[in-house]
Write a protein that holds these residues in place. Structure first.
Motif, PDB file in Angstrom:
ATOM      1  N   GLU A  15      43.413  13.569 -13.953  1.00 16.38           N
ATOM      2  CA  GLU A  15      43.277  14.138 -15.293  1.00 16.38           C
ATOM      3  C   GLU A  15      43.813  15.563 -15.345  1.00 16.38           C
ATOM      4  OE1 GLU A  15      39.861  15.225 -18.578  1.00 16.38           O
ATOM      5  OE2 GLU A  15      39.360  13.849 -16.960  1.00 16.38           O
ATOM      6  N   GLY A  18      47.467  15.523 -15.473  1.00  8.95           N
ATOM      7  CA  GLY A  18      48.084  14.831 -16.591  1.00  8.95           C
ATOM      8  C   GLY A  18      48.746  13.528 -16.205  1.00  8.95           C
ATOM      9  N   LYS A  62      55.504  19.439 -18.209  1.00  7.83           N
ATOM     10  CA  LYS A  62      54.914  18.351 -18.991  1.00  7.83           C
ATOM     11  C   LYS A  62      54.826  17.072 -18.167  1.00  7.83           C
ATOM     12  CE  LYS A  62      55.433  15.935 -23.318  1.00  7.83           C
ATOM     13  NZ  LYS A  62      55.924  14.630 -23.385  1.00  7.83           N
ATOM     14  N   ARG A  63      53.681  16.421 -18.272  1.00  5.75           N
ATOM     15  CA  ARG A  63      53.437  15.155 -17.586  1.00  5.75           C
ATOM     16  C   ARG A  63      53.141  14.077 -18.622  1.00  5.75           C
ATOM     17  NH1 ARG A  63      53.498  15.232 -11.861  1.00  5.75           N
ATOM     18  NH2 ARG A  63      53.507  17.398 -11.269  1.00  5.75           N
ATOM     19  N   LEU A  65      50.489  12.483 -19.648  1.00  2.00           N
ATOM     20  CA  LEU A  65      49.346  12.620 -20.548  1.00  2.00           C
ATOM     21  C   LEU A  65      49.250  13.980 -21.225  1.00  2.00           C
ATOM     22  CD1 LEU A  65      46.683  10.839 -18.293  1.00  2.00           C
ATOM     23  CD2 LEU A  65      48.153   9.833 -20.043  1.00  2.00           C
ATOM     24  N   TRP A  66      50.225  14.844 -21.028  1.00  3.48           N
ATOM     25  CA  TRP A  66      50.198  16.177 -21.630  1.00  3.48           C
ATOM     26  C   TRP A  66      51.216  16.267 -22.751  1.00  3.48           C
ATOM     27  CZ3 TRP A  66      50.898  19.401 -16.557  1.00  3.48           C
ATOM     28  CH2 TRP A  66      49.750  19.302 -15.777  1.00  3.48           C
ATOM     29  N   SER A  67      50.942  17.153 -23.698  1.00  2.00           N
ATOM     30  CA  SER A  67      51.906  17.373 -24.776  1.00  2.00           C
ATOM     31  C   SER A  67      52.907  18.468 -24.403  1.00  2.00           C
ATOM     32  CB  SER A  67      51.172  17.756 -26.063  1.00  2.00           C
ATOM     33  OG  SER A  67      50.402  18.918 -25.857  1.00  2.00           O
ATOM     34  N   ARG A  70      51.515  22.899 -18.498  1.00  4.63           N
ATOM     35  CA  ARG A  70      50.164  23.370 -18.262  1.00  4.63           C
ATOM     36  C   ARG A  70      50.231  24.530 -17.281  1.00  4.63           C
ATOM     37  NH1 ARG A  70      46.355  19.149 -19.606  1.00  4.63           N
ATOM     38  NH2 ARG A  70      44.666  20.533 -19.036  1.00  4.63           N
ATOM     39  N   ASP A  94      42.299  25.801 -15.177  1.00  4.86           N
ATOM     40  CA  ASP A  94      43.302  25.560 -16.218  1.00  4.86           C
ATOM     41  C   ASP A  94      43.257  26.720 -17.210  1.00  4.86           C
ATOM     42  OD1 ASP A  94      44.866  24.691 -18.360  1.00  4.86           O
ATOM     43  OD2 ASP A  94      44.172  22.619 -18.204  1.00  4.86           O
TER      44      ASP A  94
END
Length: 181
Positions: A15, A18, A62-63, A65-67, A70, A94
């Motif tokens: 999680e 991502g 960006k992965r 599950l990410w927009s 991070r 984070d």
């Protein structure tokens, strides 16, 4: 040195990274992070394994599950060898929201600076907590300078309100500052 023999990434990190847990199960940190490991993680980890406490900000692209990207505040704390190997304690927080907020403030300040420079309006701003006053260049050009002793207090502003209204205007401003709701 940090090598691909680093411990397997646990499912709990899926999680945070991502990714789906199936994307990381049984893989090493270098396998999961790819080039981010080589360029950002390994150099700091090597320093920590050499005994140095290290803190840095990690950007992970960006992965699934990410927009977007991070950002993580990472601390490596060297640990003495208890068994046969020395190690490092890794603390990861984070800070994506903080990084985004800082960028929004920077962009807003840049926008304000450009507007203040481009406009022919006289602009002044008071920090209501400290009383410090900021003026744009146009204010000086239009009015030939700033009121005397006006940079550390907003009394100069209150003194320019009509005497019949001054007390109520100043009091309602103080009330608004005390209770902004």
């Amino acid at each position: 040195a940090l090598t691909p023999k680093s411990r397997d990434v646990k499912a709990a990190y899926a999680e945070v990274l991502g990714l789906d847990s199936g994307d990381i199960m049984g893989k090493t940190v270098p396998e999961v992070l790819g080039s981010v490991f080589e360029t950002q993680v390994r150099p700091h980890g090597d320093r920590a394994l050499a005994g140095e406490r290290v803190r840095y900000e990690l950007r992970v692209p960006k992965r699934k599950l990410w927009s977007g990207d991070r950002y993580f505040d990472v601390v490596y704390e060297p640990r003495e060898a208890e068994q046969s190997e020395a190690g490092i304690l890794v603390i990861i927080v984070d800070v994506t929201a903080r990084v985004a907020a800082v960028e929004q403030v920077r962009a807003s300040e840049e926008h304000f600076r450009l507007v203040a420079h481009a406009t022919r309006d006289a602009i002044w701003d008071i920090d209501l907590v400290t009383g410090k006053v900021w003026w744009n260049e146009t204010y000086d050009q239009l009015f030939g300078g700033r009121p005397q002793d006006s940079t550390e207090s907003w009394d100069w502003w209150a003194e320019r309100i009509h005497q019949d209204e001054s007390a109520i205007v100043v009091q309602s401003l103080k009330d608004a500052i005390a209770d902004p709701t």
